[in-house]
Design a protein around this motif. Sequence first.
Motif, short mmCIF file in Angstrom:
data_model
loop_
_atom_site.label_atom_id
_atom_site.label_comp_id
_atom_site.label_asym_id
_atom_site.label_seq_id
_atom_site.Cartn_x
_atom_site.Cartn_y
_atom_site.Cartn_z
N SER A 126 -10.26 -1.64 -4.56
CA SER A 126 -11.68 -1.39 -4.34
C SER A 126 -12.10 -1.73 -2.92
O SER A 126 -13.10 -1.23 -2.42
CB SER A 126 -12.52 -2.17 -5.36
OG SER A 126 -12.13 -3.52 -5.37
N THR B 256 -4.08 1.34 -12.41
CA THR B 256 -3.80 2.77 -12.62
C THR B 256 -2.45 2.99 -13.29
O THR B 256 -2.20 4.08 -13.81
CB THR B 256 -3.81 3.53 -11.27
OG1 THR B 256 -2.87 2.90 -10.38
CG2 THR B 256 -5.20 3.50 -10.65
N ALA C 135 -2.70 3.88 -3.45
CA ALA C 135 -2.55 2.88 -4.51
C ALA C 135 -1.87 1.63 -3.93
O ALA C 135 -1.26 1.66 -2.87
CB ALA C 135 -1.72 3.44 -5.65
N GLN D 120 -5.77 0.91 -7.98
CA GLN D 120 -6.56 1.63 -6.99
C GLN D 120 -7.47 0.57 -6.38
O GLN D 120 -8.40 0.09 -7.04
CB GLN D 120 -7.37 2.74 -7.67
CG GLN D 120 -8.08 3.67 -6.68
CD GLN D 120 -7.12 4.32 -5.70
OE1 GLN D 120 -6.08 4.83 -6.09
NE2 GLN D 120 -7.44 4.25 -4.41
N GLY E 6 -8.97 -4.33 -7.76
CA GLY E 6 -8.83 -2.89 -7.99
C GLY E 6 -8.77 -2.57 -9.46
O GLY E 6 -8.84 -3.45 -10.31
N LYS F 244 0.17 -1.11 -10.78
CA LYS F 244 -0.36 -0.38 -9.62
C LYS F 244 -1.88 -0.36 -9.75
O LYS F 244 -2.41 -0.22 -10.85
CB LYS F 244 0.21 1.05 -9.56
CG LYS F 244 1.70 1.06 -9.27
CD LYS F 244 2.23 2.47 -9.12
CE LYS F 244 3.75 2.51 -9.06
NZ LYS F 244 4.31 1.90 -7.82
N ASP G 271 -0.26 7.17 -1.28
CA ASP G 271 -1.42 7.78 -1.95
C ASP G 271 -2.61 6.83 -2.03
O ASP G 271 -3.61 7.14 -2.69
CB ASP G 271 -1.02 8.24 -3.36
CG ASP G 271 -0.60 7.06 -4.25
OD1 ASP G 271 -0.62 5.90 -3.78
OD2 ASP G 271 -0.25 7.30 -5.42
N ARG H 211 0.87 -1.19 0.00
CA ARG H 211 0.00 0.00 0.00
C ARG H 211 0.89 1.22 0.00
O ARG H 211 1.75 1.38 0.85
CB ARG H 211 -0.87 -0.03 1.27
CG ARG H 211 -1.97 1.01 1.25
CD ARG H 211 -3.21 0.41 0.69
NE ARG H 211 -4.22 1.37 0.26
CZ ARG H 211 -5.23 1.80 1.02
NH1 ARG H 211 -5.34 1.37 2.25
NH2 ARG H 211 -6.13 2.64 0.52
#
Lengths: 145, 363
Positions: free
Chosen positions: A114, A85, A30, A112, A82, A110, A28, A25
């Motif tokens: 969920s 990104t 991500a 994002q 996720g 990378k 930011d 993690r």
Amino acid sequence: MADVRGCNVPEDLMYNVENNVWARREADGAVTVGLTSYACSLAGQIVSYTPKKVGKSVKQDKSCATVESGKWVGPAKVPVAGEVTAVNEAVSGNPGLINDDPYGEGWLVKLQPSDWEGESGALKTGADALAAFEAKMDAEGFEGC
Amino acid sequence: MTVRDPKQWRLLETGLRRAAENFAIDRALLESHQAGTSPHTLRFLRFHPSALLGFHQNVEQELNLDYIRAHDIDIQRRLTGGGAIYFAPEHLGWELFLDKAVLGTADMTVIARRICEAAAAGLSSLGVDARFRPRNDIEVDGRKISGTGGAFDGDSILYQGTVLVAFDVERMLRVLRIPAEKLSDKAIASAGERVVSLQGLLGSPPALDTVRQALATAFGQAFGALFETESQLNPAELPLYEDALAEIDCNDWIYQRNRPETEAPMREAIHRCRGGTLRCGVVLDEPRQRLNQVWITGDFFAAPRRLVVDLESALRNTALVDLERNVGRFFDGYPVQMMMLGPDDFAAAIRSAVASVPEPVDG
């Protein structure tokens, strides 16, 4: 720096041991995903990398990238769900980076996430991860990196 | 997951099919095996004339599309890695769907070796001296008779290979994107020295059933397995097959990694040295600065004869920065006799080819 049978297993990362992948993690929010050094050792030199496209959603334990080594093709499965990104352009240019630096420059995608809180709890880290990799290597008859 | 009997395998014969159907079956069987709804399986398959790409390859960089279209040859993308091949009805495909527990290891190199050694034993029982050549070929006296590759998903693996029962070397060369010069009579003869069929070795092609039987017996012995013969997919596999076929039987799948031919130019050069003349060609992956393919011919003395084939094979996918190191490493472990020729000459020949002006891409 911790290792299991000569394979580097950083204790600060989160692992899905069965799928041989790690997650980190970032500040930011991500999540960076990659293969473990054990996975790289089993695969041998990686010569191709095709990630899912940026913007694609990937469910937990589904493939975020396909890699090829020694004519073997297989998926890298994400530890948490996720949306992709970022993909690693440096690895596209030089897939061997995955072997050379699996926890650094050789990251795969990378995301994002969920549901990081919900899904990351089942991942292993620290001493638990080391023990789980030891058990996996034992079951798979692995002698060492 | 259901409990599978590690010793009771299915022998599945799926007959002569289009490539899309064959690879949809591959996907269905691998997925179903991973889900625990397929037994361990040895499958035999055949293809209508097909050009088959490795999973990560690009159509335009690998295949001679004009020839393929003119001769009604299918194009498909394998699930497995490696290079493009031409698969004719007279070739036999074999595949294993197993798990890592049966193989006793998760090491991909070891798995490939065990399976290839078993396949080589099967071919040898037909009266030829077939051996595994790392990383993925089975050869007879330095000539390739079977190429192989694998795919995995979790603990399940698919490993597949070809057997050249009979073989048309010129057609194979014309399907692949290779320089026109390699289609000269001499070049075709030289390719014929690197590849061989059972017909070429035995005088006449053995019956396909004889080859199937030989391979099945050898796999059974190598892995302690008994076979039950089937000719249909099971109820869990059928819907997966239909889904897979819908997904791959289309141009979106086949052309999915369409990087242009111009990103992988062919280059050739001649390197003259005390030991003779080395003519070297390369296909360079420019964005990745990597050698996709290397071929070396010319007028020089090096023994054994298969040295060049082995060197070409060892240098596939070499990053340019590692070229000299990889050439050196190859010769370090190789018993070779050469006359006034050294590893540096081979590296220099390849460097010259890399530095040369690319051949124009054919329309």
